[in-house]
Every structure is written in C-alpha cells, then in structure tokens.
Design a protein around this motif. Sequence first.
Motif, short mmCIF file in Angstrom:
data_model
loop_
_atom_site.label_atom_id
_atom_site.label_comp_id
_atom_site.label_asym_id
_atom_site.label_seq_id
_atom_site.Cartn_x
_atom_site.Cartn_y
_atom_site.Cartn_z
N PRO A 359 7.26 -0.11 -0.46
CA PRO A 359 6.75 1.34 -1.13
C PRO A 359 8.13 1.63 -1.73
O PRO A 359 9.05 1.47 -1.67
N LYS A 360 7.59 2.39 -3.15
CA LYS A 360 8.42 2.75 -4.03
C LYS A 360 9.26 4.10 -3.49
O LYS A 360 10.40 4.18 -3.72
N ALA A 361 8.47 4.90 -2.63
CA ALA A 361 9.28 6.22 -2.13
C ALA A 361 10.10 5.89 -1.02
O ALA A 361 9.85 4.92 -0.05
N GLY A 366 7.52 6.86 2.28
CA GLY A 366 6.93 5.62 1.97
C GLY A 366 5.53 5.09 2.98
O GLY A 366 5.19 3.98 2.95
N THR A 379 9.77 0.55 6.52
CA THR A 379 10.80 1.68 6.48
C THR A 379 12.06 1.02 6.66
O THR A 379 13.13 1.54 6.58
#
Length: 422
Positions: A359-361, A366, A379
């Motif tokens: 995930p980019k976030a 994310g 994560t």
Amino acid sequence: MENMFRLADHDEFVSRRCIWVNGPVIVGAGPSGLATAACLRDQGVPFAVLEKEDCIASLWQKRTYDRLRLHLPKQFCQLPKLPFPEDFPEYPTKKQFVEYLESYAKHFEINPKFNEYVQSARYDEISSLWRVKTASTGGSNRTEVEYICRWLVVATGENAEGVMPEIEGLSEFGGEVMHACSYKSGQKFSGKKVLVVGCGNSGMEVSLDLCNHNAFPSMVVRSSVHVLPREIMGKSTFELAVLLMKWLPLWLVDKLMLILAWLVLGNTDKYGLKRPSTGPLTLKNTMGKTPVLDIGALEKIRSGDINVVPGIKRFTRGQVELVNGEILDIDSVVLATGYRSNVPYWLQEGEFFSKNGLPKAPFPHGWKGNAGLYAVGFTRRGLSGASSDATRIAQDIGKVWKEETKQTKRTTACHRRCISQF
C-alpha cells in the motif's frame, strides 16, 4: 445492485461459473486472511476466502524450515478473539502455530475455497462491483470461475513469494541452489560447504541449523544489520521495547536497546556485523527492515563455525568470488534473500497499491483504499499488525453491512440480498 443479479436465473449463473458473493472476497488463507474472516464472522458479515494452495497458511506449512519458532512471545502473535492455548510455550514451534491456525479456522467456521488461483481482480465502474477471476489448480481439469463482490480484501501479504536475485554466474555454478523458502533442514548438507546469501532472521537461522547438522556455512553480509538478543534478563526484547515506547520517545528507546544489546552481545562489528547508523526500531518503522533476534547464531559466528563473508562478485563452477577478491569453494547455495508481495501480478489497480505490491499510504493508514478495497498484513509489523488491520476492516465493512441490513428489513420482510451466495 441487487436487481442486476436477480434478473438472471440461479441455475444459469452456476452453469456459467459466475458466483455472486454476499459479502467480501478475501484473497489468501494465511494468518491475515483468517484473522479478517474471524472478525467478519464476529460482525455477522458473510465472506468467501480464496486460497491458491490446498491448505491454510501455506507459507508456514510448505515454505518454512523445520526448526522455525515464532521469534516473538505468543501474546504478540495471537490472532483476534482467540488466544494461544495456555500450555503452549512462550515461543511456539512451527507445528504448534499451524495447529493453532487450524483450530482458529475451525472455531470461527472458516472454510476457504482451496486451489483457487486468482488470475485477476478488477473494479467494474459500471456495476460498482469487484470481479475476481480464478482458475482451479486442483485435479486434472482446469475450472475458471468469476466471483462478483462489493468488497475485496487483499490478504496475500508481504511474503507471498521468494525473491530470487540475479547474480552473475549463478546459472553456471553447477551445485544445488535453493531459496530459503525451500530449505527444510541442514541434514542433507552434512559435511558440505554451503553459502547462505543474506543475514536477516532467515539467513542467521539457516546458518545456525546448518552448523547443527555438521555443515560448513559461509554467510554473506553485504550491508549493515542490527542484531539484538531475543531476551534481555529473561524478558523478551520486543516486549521490553514495547513497554519502553509507552513512556519514552522512539530515539531514546533505540539508544537504550543498543546499550542493552552491547552489554549482552558485545561489539558485533568485529565479527563482520556492522550496525546501521539508524536505530533498530526507527529502521523498522521507516524502512520495514526487521532487526535480527539472535537465538544462537552469534555464538557460532564468534567460534568461527559460521564464516561471515562480504558481498558476492560472481559465481563460477563450484566456486564464488567475493567483492574483496577472495574465492571460496562451495557445494550449495541457500538464498535467504527475502520475500515480496505478488499483488502486482493479479490486482488491476494503481491508486492504493504501489508497483512493489505494498500500500502507498504509510502505517497506520494502509488498510483501506477506495471502492471497497482493503489490505491486511502489509504493515511490516508482523502478526500483531495483521490483527490490527483485520479488526479495522471488519468493523468498517460491518458498519455498512448492518446499516444496509436494517434498511432492507424495513423495506421488505422477505427480501433476499443475493441469488448466489458463497
């Protein structure tokens, strides 16, 4: 949305192998997928779990070495809503962890659809639904199915496949070459010279296992690495760090952990294990690089049973040339070169996930994308991070599900949400 699917006859849908899932589709039946399914079950939300292998937690069951134990205490590795059995040791074995996961799936009535390899998943803008195409990998007949759903949970994780590096001359080496995910035991390497490429937790533990089976491992350390004791004064190093972070800033906890590591392990630099300039916890949070928790490999390095060598320049027949010019005779190579996400190969989406399949976030944002897309187990915070993601995802979907269920009941008492439910 529901009217669209009520237009078709149920038998026609089945014959066309197009299945409407009354709830989210979860891709992956590892710990992340199981945790999400259990939390959804608790919310009263139906789901379908798709798994390309023929068992749950295939990474743990098929692609880990025999001596593996959880590196963290069990309370930091248990999944939501069901703790480990009390009689399990502080650091459960691989077998015990798999037993726990199987009992977890049984307890929450999670029945994955096995041998379902996801070929593609894309969001259909016209219908506002996800279309997940799979191919059956079991048996002699190939069966293709398309699952239609409103929510898609990506639970294939960060470690879906081993990273096979391109090293000059490796194809000409001639001896056995395997990734650490295929390594089971050092027994068959007894008396052999084995080059272990990589010095993370897997590389260290494979090297230790080779020593214990009378092999002669050389471990490639081409960059800096944090090595910490697994326990300090009888207490888990990880548990101690978590406790300190409740009261102290991260940079100070890093300083304290390095001081304690030096007192327990001594100066690791002189053994070829140079520490990074960034602290271990900061490095984990910013780069996702996990420190090595020593369970005996360092003692073997001190004694010379594990030979630490620098980076590789090239392989030749039965030999490896190192960047310092040294040439070693070797019989086999184990690539402890890490793992990566396989998401880019099948998920047709470019906003939420980056090209590396993560995930980019940044954490902790994310877990949720747009249009009903979710991610669990990305994560870089292990099983506890996956459990946190799973809880959030189930609560988010559960909230919408309960609101819409109430509205549906008020509209008509006999209304059915779907015509084909997995």
